[in-house]
Write a protein that holds these residues in place. Structure first.
Motif, PDB file in Angstrom:
ATOM      1  N   MET A 120      -3.646  -2.115   1.083  1.00  0.00           N
ATOM      2  CA  MET A 120      -3.310  -0.696   1.311  1.00  0.00           C
ATOM      3  C   MET A 120      -2.085  -0.324   0.489  1.00  0.00           C
ATOM      4  O   MET A 120      -1.059  -0.978   0.586  1.00  0.00           O
ATOM      5  N   GLU A 121      -2.210   0.705  -0.282  1.00  0.00           N
ATOM      6  CA  GLU A 121      -1.070   1.135  -1.090  1.00  0.00           C
ATOM      7  C   GLU A 121      -0.532   2.463  -0.603  1.00  0.00           C
ATOM      8  O   GLU A 121      -1.234   3.220   0.052  1.00  0.00           O
ATOM      9  N   ARG A 122       0.721   2.734  -0.951  1.00  0.00           N
ATOM     10  CA  ARG A 122       1.254   4.031  -0.542  1.00  0.00           C
ATOM     11  C   ARG A 122       0.654   5.126  -1.428  1.00  0.00           C
ATOM     12  O   ARG A 122       0.177   4.857  -2.530  1.00  0.00           O
ATOM     13  N   LEU A 123       0.670   6.333  -0.931  1.00  0.00           N
ATOM     14  CA  LEU A 123       0.090   7.463  -1.662  1.00  0.00           C
ATOM     15  C   LEU A 123       0.925   7.771  -2.903  1.00  0.00           C
ATOM     16  O   LEU A 123       2.146   7.590  -2.894  1.00  0.00           O
ATOM     17  N   PRO A 124       0.257   8.259  -3.969  1.00  0.00           N
ATOM     18  CA  PRO A 124       1.028   8.607  -5.166  1.00  0.00           C
ATOM     19  C   PRO A 124       2.018   9.728  -4.874  1.00  0.00           C
ATOM     20  O   PRO A 124       1.698  10.670  -4.146  1.00  0.00           O
ATOM     21  N   GLY A 125       3.227   9.588  -5.438  1.00  0.00           N
ATOM     22  CA  GLY A 125       4.238  10.635  -5.252  1.00  0.00           C
ATOM     23  C   GLY A 125       5.075  10.456  -4.007  1.00  0.00           C
ATOM     24  O   GLY A 125       5.967  11.240  -3.731  1.00  0.00           O
ATOM     25  N   PHE A 126       4.797   9.395  -3.223  1.00  0.00           N
ATOM     26  CA  PHE A 126       5.597   9.084  -2.026  1.00  0.00           C
ATOM     27  C   PHE A 126       6.407   7.819  -2.287  1.00  0.00           C
ATOM     28  O   PHE A 126       6.045   7.020  -3.139  1.00  0.00           O
ATOM     29  N   ARG A 127       7.472   7.662  -1.519  1.00  0.00           N
ATOM     30  CA  ARG A 127       8.368   6.535  -1.780  1.00  0.00           C
ATOM     31  C   ARG A 127       8.522   5.620  -0.572  1.00  0.00           C
ATOM     32  O   ARG A 127       8.503   6.085   0.552  1.00  0.00           O
ATOM     33  N   ASP A 128       8.712   4.326  -0.865  1.00  0.00           N
ATOM     34  CA  ASP A 128       9.188   3.386   0.148  1.00  0.00           C
ATOM     35  C   ASP A 128      10.679   3.238  -0.101  1.00  0.00           C
ATOM     36  O   ASP A 128      11.110   3.260  -1.256  1.00  0.00           O
ATOM     37  N   PHE A 129      11.431   3.099   0.961  1.00  0.00           N
ATOM     38  CA  PHE A 129      12.879   2.909   0.807  1.00  0.00           C
ATOM     39  C   PHE A 129      13.244   1.531   1.337  1.00  0.00           C
ATOM     40  O   PHE A 129      13.303   1.330   2.543  1.00  0.00           O
ATOM     41  N   TYR A 130      13.457   0.568   0.440  1.00  0.00           N
ATOM     42  CA  TYR A 130      13.817  -0.796   0.842  1.00  0.00           C
ATOM     43  C   TYR A 130      15.339  -0.934   0.916  1.00  0.00           C
ATOM     44  O   TYR A 130      16.054  -0.266   0.173  1.00  0.00           O
ATOM     45  N   PRO A 131      15.801  -1.853   1.789  1.00  0.00           N
ATOM     46  CA  PRO A 131      17.232  -2.179   1.731  1.00  0.00           C
ATOM     47  C   PRO A 131      17.516  -2.902   0.417  1.00  0.00           C
ATOM     48  O   PRO A 131      16.637  -3.586  -0.104  1.00  0.00           O
ATOM     49  N   GLU A 132      18.722  -2.757  -0.101  1.00  0.00           N
ATOM     50  CA  GLU A 132      19.103  -3.486  -1.312  1.00  0.00           C
ATOM     51  C   GLU A 132      19.361  -4.947  -0.960  1.00  0.00           C
ATOM     52  O   GLU A 132      19.730  -5.238   0.171  1.00  0.00           O
ATOM     53  N   PRO A 133      19.195  -5.881  -1.909  1.00  0.00           N
ATOM     54  CA  PRO A 133      18.721  -5.652  -3.264  1.00  0.00           C
ATOM     55  C   PRO A 133      17.220  -5.350  -3.294  1.00  0.00           C
ATOM     56  O   PRO A 133      16.471  -5.919  -2.480  1.00  0.00           O
TER      57      PRO A 133
END
Ligand code: HAM
Length: 418
Positions: free
Chosen positions: A1-14
């Motif tokens: 399953m992939e995220r929709l185009p134009g949407f973002r995942d926000f991961y913690p750094e790094p």
């Protein structure tokens, strides 16, 4: 399953990989600066629902945004849409309860917005937008106050006048040009002002021949339009804004530029956009006066002048990255409690709890773990200190930077942490 185009995942750094692209830490950094600047200017935070009735946006936002709506019919047969912008919601909220609030109303919000856009650099299908709006004041002093906030927001990130410029314009000036620009056309025939505005809005992105044809169909020539833009003469109202900004030492950030007219249909007077100085990116922010929107949305019940701007997180982050203005985002754990002696786990949990209650960020091994692994984990977390319970009464504290160790009484640990 992939995220929709134009949407973002926000991961913690790094970040896990380069194409993950967006970090929650950077997003939080941006939100914090937005909030902090809004606070300094006396703006209060509000929010509204991310889903609204479709009609709220089809009333006055204009064709471009309506064409980009994420809309559907809900299970109760209501026509609804995800908010593509905040301004109609704000107008609705203010109209509903304006008597509760002293004027001028100075409010800000950080909504997530949704637009089904053609994907391109700086434009996604979801973004966060800092909105600041000032309601209930017609004087250009309000326009200057808001523009000063926009400038100071960008400066709070370390951006200077070499990095960005605020292009200031006026729909009133364009309205006058429109009214007087065509001899022999009676006022009743002048029903295509918004089409004219749209053509001006797209001028910089359209081949001249195409603009020429469009303008000719509306009764104007590209040469006259170009001459008007090049004259760049501030109206009385714009001059008053410029003087106000000069008094604050902010004049050098602003340039009168009649290319700007804004795409949204509801703007009535001053309009402006912020761009990076080299012109490499899309607009960082845009806004203006919308003196009729509250009246329109309240069906004529409440009539309040207003103005505001929206600043997106996408272009801003691209610009901050390009100028190397993002800080390094390190983990913020203060103390790692080492549990090398399992019989001391209960006392170690008690220490963890005490330090957390005192406000420290504390971590520890959840299950029995080898000592070297624990120490490695403490290093990975870049903690300032480790603390090891040695008995019910004593704790050994190690400063990870200086490598100094002290033994402190169980109740006295916090006094040894910097
Ligand atoms: P806007 O010009 O449509 O204005 O958006 C303001 C800013 O939001 C843009 O300059 C850009 O930085 C960002 N933005 C817009 N669309 C996208 C997108 N698809 N992806 C990434 N960033 C985007 C408004 O929305 C007005 N409601 C602002 C306003 C508030 N006017 C008065 N009060």
């Amino acid at each position: 399953m992939e995220r929709l185009p134009g949407f973002r995942d926000f991961y913690p750094e790094p970040l896990p990989s380069h194409d993950a692209g967006w970090s929650f830490d950077a997003r939080q950094y941006i939100f914090d600066k937005w909030r902090e600047t809004a606070r300094r200017y006396g703006f209060r935070e509000y929010d509204g629902p991310p889903l609204e009735s479709l009609e709220l946006f089809t009333t006055k936002s204009g064709d471009e945004i309506v064409g980009q709506l994420y809309n559907f019919t809900d299970k109760g047969d209501r026509a609804v849409a995800l908010r593509p912008e905040m301004t109609p919601t704000l107008a609705r909220m203010v109209a509903a309860h304006e008597r509760n609030y002293k004027k001028p109303i100075k409010w800000f919000a950080i909504p997530q917005l949704f637009r089904y856009e053609r994907q391109q650099k700086g434009r996604l299908r979801e973004h966060f937008q800092f909105n600041a709006d000032l309601i209930g004041e017609t004087d250009p002093a309000a326009d200057a106050e808001l523009i000063a906030l926009l400038i100071d927001t960008l400066r709070a990130f370390g951006l200077t006048k070499e990095d960005f410029v605020l292009r200031l314009s006026s729909r009133n000036a364009w309205h006058e040009f429109y009214e007087t620009g065509r001899d022999g056309v009676s006022p009743s025939q002048k029903t295509d002002e918004y089409d004219f505005f749209q053509t001006i809005d797209k001028l910089e992105r359209t081949p001249p021949q195409e603009s020429e044809t469009k303008l000719a169909a509306l009764g104007f020539s590209l040469a006259d339009v170009t001459q008007f833009i090049e004259s760049g003469k501030p109206t009385v109202e714009l001059q008053s804004i410029l003087d106000n900004l000069a008094a604050r030492g902010l004049r050098e950030f602003v340039k009168v530029d009649y290319h700007v007219i804004r795409g949204l249909a509801y703007y009535t007077g001053t309009v402006f956009e912020a761009f990076d100085a080299k012109g490499e990116f899309r607009a960082i922010a845009g806004g203006g006066r919308y003196n009729n929107l509250v009246k329109l949305i309240s069906g004529g019940r409440v009539d309040l002048p207003a103005l505001g701007f929206g600043m997106g997180d996408v272009v801003l982050l691209e610009l901050l990255r390009a100028r190397d203005l993002l800080p390094k985002f390190d983990a913020t754990t203060d103390v790692y409690v080492l549990i090398e002696d399992e019989p001391l786990r209960a006392q170690s949990l008690k220490l963890t709890q005490n330090l957390r209650a005192a406000g420290y960020a504390v971590d520890y091994p959840l299950t029995p773990t080898k000592s070297d692994k624990q120490f490695k984990r403490a290093q990975e977390l870049k903690v300032g200190y480790t603390a090891r319970v040695e008995s019910d009464d004593y704790v050994r504290i190690r400063n990870m930077k200086t490598r100094e160790e002290v033994v402190a009484g169980f109740a006295d640990v916090a006094n040894h942490l910097g």
